[in-house]
Motif scaffolding. Sequence first.
Motif, short mmCIF file in Angstrom:
data_model
loop_
_atom_site.label_atom_id
_atom_site.label_comp_id
_atom_site.label_asym_id
_atom_site.label_seq_id
_atom_site.Cartn_x
_atom_site.Cartn_y
_atom_site.Cartn_z
N ASP A 296 0.83 -1.18 0.00
CA ASP A 296 0.00 0.00 0.00
C ASP A 296 0.88 1.25 0.00
O ASP A 296 1.82 1.35 0.78
N ILE A 297 0.57 2.16 -0.90
CA ILE A 297 1.39 3.37 -1.02
C ILE A 297 1.26 4.25 0.22
O ILE A 297 2.20 4.93 0.60
N LEU A 298 0.11 4.19 0.85
CA LEU A 298 -0.07 4.97 2.07
C LEU A 298 0.30 4.15 3.31
O LEU A 298 -0.10 4.49 4.42
N CYS B 164 -1.62 20.39 1.80
CA CYS B 164 -3.07 20.55 1.77
C CYS B 164 -3.78 19.64 2.76
O CYS B 164 -4.99 19.60 2.80
N HIS B 165 -3.04 18.89 3.56
CA HIS B 165 -3.67 17.97 4.52
C HIS B 165 -2.67 17.66 5.62
O HIS B 165 -1.47 17.89 5.47
N CYS C 256 -8.32 16.55 -0.10
CA CYS C 256 -7.14 15.75 0.25
C CYS C 256 -7.19 15.06 1.62
O CYS C 256 -6.77 13.91 1.74
N LEU D 61 -8.07 11.14 2.39
CA LEU D 61 -7.24 9.96 2.18
C LEU D 61 -6.34 9.60 3.35
O LEU D 61 -5.76 8.53 3.37
N PHE D 62 -6.20 10.53 4.29
CA PHE D 62 -5.16 10.34 5.30
C PHE D 62 -5.74 10.07 6.68
O PHE D 62 -6.30 10.94 7.32
N TYR E 178 -15.79 11.80 -1.39
CA TYR E 178 -14.79 11.00 -0.65
C TYR E 178 -14.79 11.36 0.83
O TYR E 178 -14.65 10.51 1.69
N MET F 81 -4.85 18.80 -4.51
CA MET F 81 -3.69 18.35 -5.31
C MET F 81 -2.75 17.54 -4.43
O MET F 81 -1.66 17.98 -4.08
N HIS F 82 -3.20 16.36 -4.00
CA HIS F 82 -2.35 15.52 -3.17
C HIS F 82 -1.62 14.49 -4.02
O HIS F 82 -0.87 13.67 -3.52
N SER G 138 2.24 14.54 -3.69
CA SER G 138 2.82 13.93 -2.49
C SER G 138 2.66 12.41 -2.54
O SER G 138 3.51 11.67 -2.05
N ILE G 139 1.58 11.94 -3.16
CA ILE G 139 1.42 10.49 -3.31
C ILE G 139 2.46 9.95 -4.28
O ILE G 139 3.07 8.90 -4.03
N ILE H 141 5.31 7.08 -3.67
CA ILE H 141 5.50 5.92 -4.54
C ILE H 141 6.97 5.77 -4.90
O ILE H 141 7.55 4.68 -4.81
N LEU I 172 -11.86 4.39 -7.36
CA LEU I 172 -12.48 5.09 -6.22
C LEU I 172 -11.47 5.36 -5.11
O LEU I 172 -11.84 5.54 -3.96
N ALA I 173 -10.19 5.39 -5.46
CA ALA I 173 -9.17 5.61 -4.43
C ALA I 173 -9.06 7.07 -4.04
O ALA I 173 -8.33 7.42 -3.10
N GLY I 174 -9.74 7.95 -4.74
CA GLY I 174 -9.67 9.37 -4.40
C GLY I 174 -8.45 10.04 -5.00
O GLY I 174 -8.00 11.06 -4.50
N VAL I 175 -7.91 9.42 -6.04
CA VAL I 175 -6.71 9.97 -6.67
C VAL I 175 -7.02 10.23 -8.14
O VAL I 175 -7.60 9.38 -8.82
N LEU J 201 -4.44 1.57 -3.79
CA LEU J 201 -3.40 2.55 -4.06
C LEU J 201 -2.13 1.81 -3.68
O LEU J 201 -1.69 1.84 -2.54
#
Lengths: 251, 112
Positions: free
Chosen positions: A44-46, A127-128, A159, A162-163, A188, B1-2, B5-6, B10, B36-39, B104
């Motif tokens: 997972d990237i996060l 932004c987050h 943003c 997602l976190f 989201y 605009m995240h 940073s994503i 990666i 639907l990952a929000g990206v 993701l």
Amino acid sequence: MCGSCGCGDHHKHSHNLSHEQMHALGMEHHHHHEQPSVIEIEKDILSHNNNMAERIRGYLDAKNIYAFNLVSSPGSGKTTLLETTIKAIKSKINISVIEGDQRTSNDADRIMNLGINTVQINTETGCHLEAGEIYDTIKQMNIPESSLLFIENIGNLVCPALFDLGENERIVMISVTEGDDKPLKYPYMFESAQTCIINKIDLLPYLQCDIERIKQNALSINPHLRFFELSVTQGIGMENWISYLLQQIQT
Amino acid sequence: MHELSIALSIVNLAVQEAKNNGNSKLSELEVEVGELAGVDINGLDFSLGIILKSSRMNVGHKIHTISPLSRCNICKRDFKSTRKYTSCPFCGSKDTRLTKGNELRLKSIIVE
């Protein structure tokens, strides 16, 4: 003397050495890296953020601290909600606050004026808020046991969704001046929240905004949402909200 | 605009994984992103391209998108969904969960 490895004259060993052995002996050898190889990672990237969030959650659990991640557009009334809430319950329960903004410590100053343990995080271009920042902040805050922690996220409905910040509950706040289709436009955030606060309801007579439509729209995105309808400045609906907060901590 | 940073996360993850694999040289990374990952996938593609180009690592990248799929917790059937919580088209229940489309993930890397 053996020309390959520099050992004595008596050549009693094999030269079928492994790659690691050649490295260990400091021998010259070819690297066979011409063939590219695919390595499956499936990570997972996060994962870093999520691991930090779980560490926060464990720490908070152990200390019986209930944490809220408060998200909304700028100007929905997050800081005013915190101020009013703190005034109403600070004699009953201990509260700590982490404020997130791109710049200034205006929000933290407002909360600190109420005598509350507060830390401001400035993300500058960010932004987050991310879990790593919250982890570092919580470590230095010395939050007492059996208390509430509010994390006021950056005013942004995109943003922060997602976190995971290790919170127990995510609250998305919307004010009635923002229009009743907001949940549809920013799904989201509404998907990822457990609670939705609809604020500034005292302004409804002046607006073409239907509160039932806000709720229907939000429920069509996330049928599990719990609602509070408030006017923080006029004190409408605050009793429900306060008693809900107090129920989250068993002292 | 995240997305930027994503994209950075990666690249950092991929470089770390290549390092863990006997310090090999990274030549390509492959990412899976659910719809639907929000990206924003174009934004992510763009950001990855910029980072990899500016770092002069000569690394390629691929993004695979994954279509969303949900499962009904009541009638246990799978169906194509368009959002995280979609009502079940078979029994009408709202008690459904997304089983695909939220990914993701760094899928794989190619090293030399």
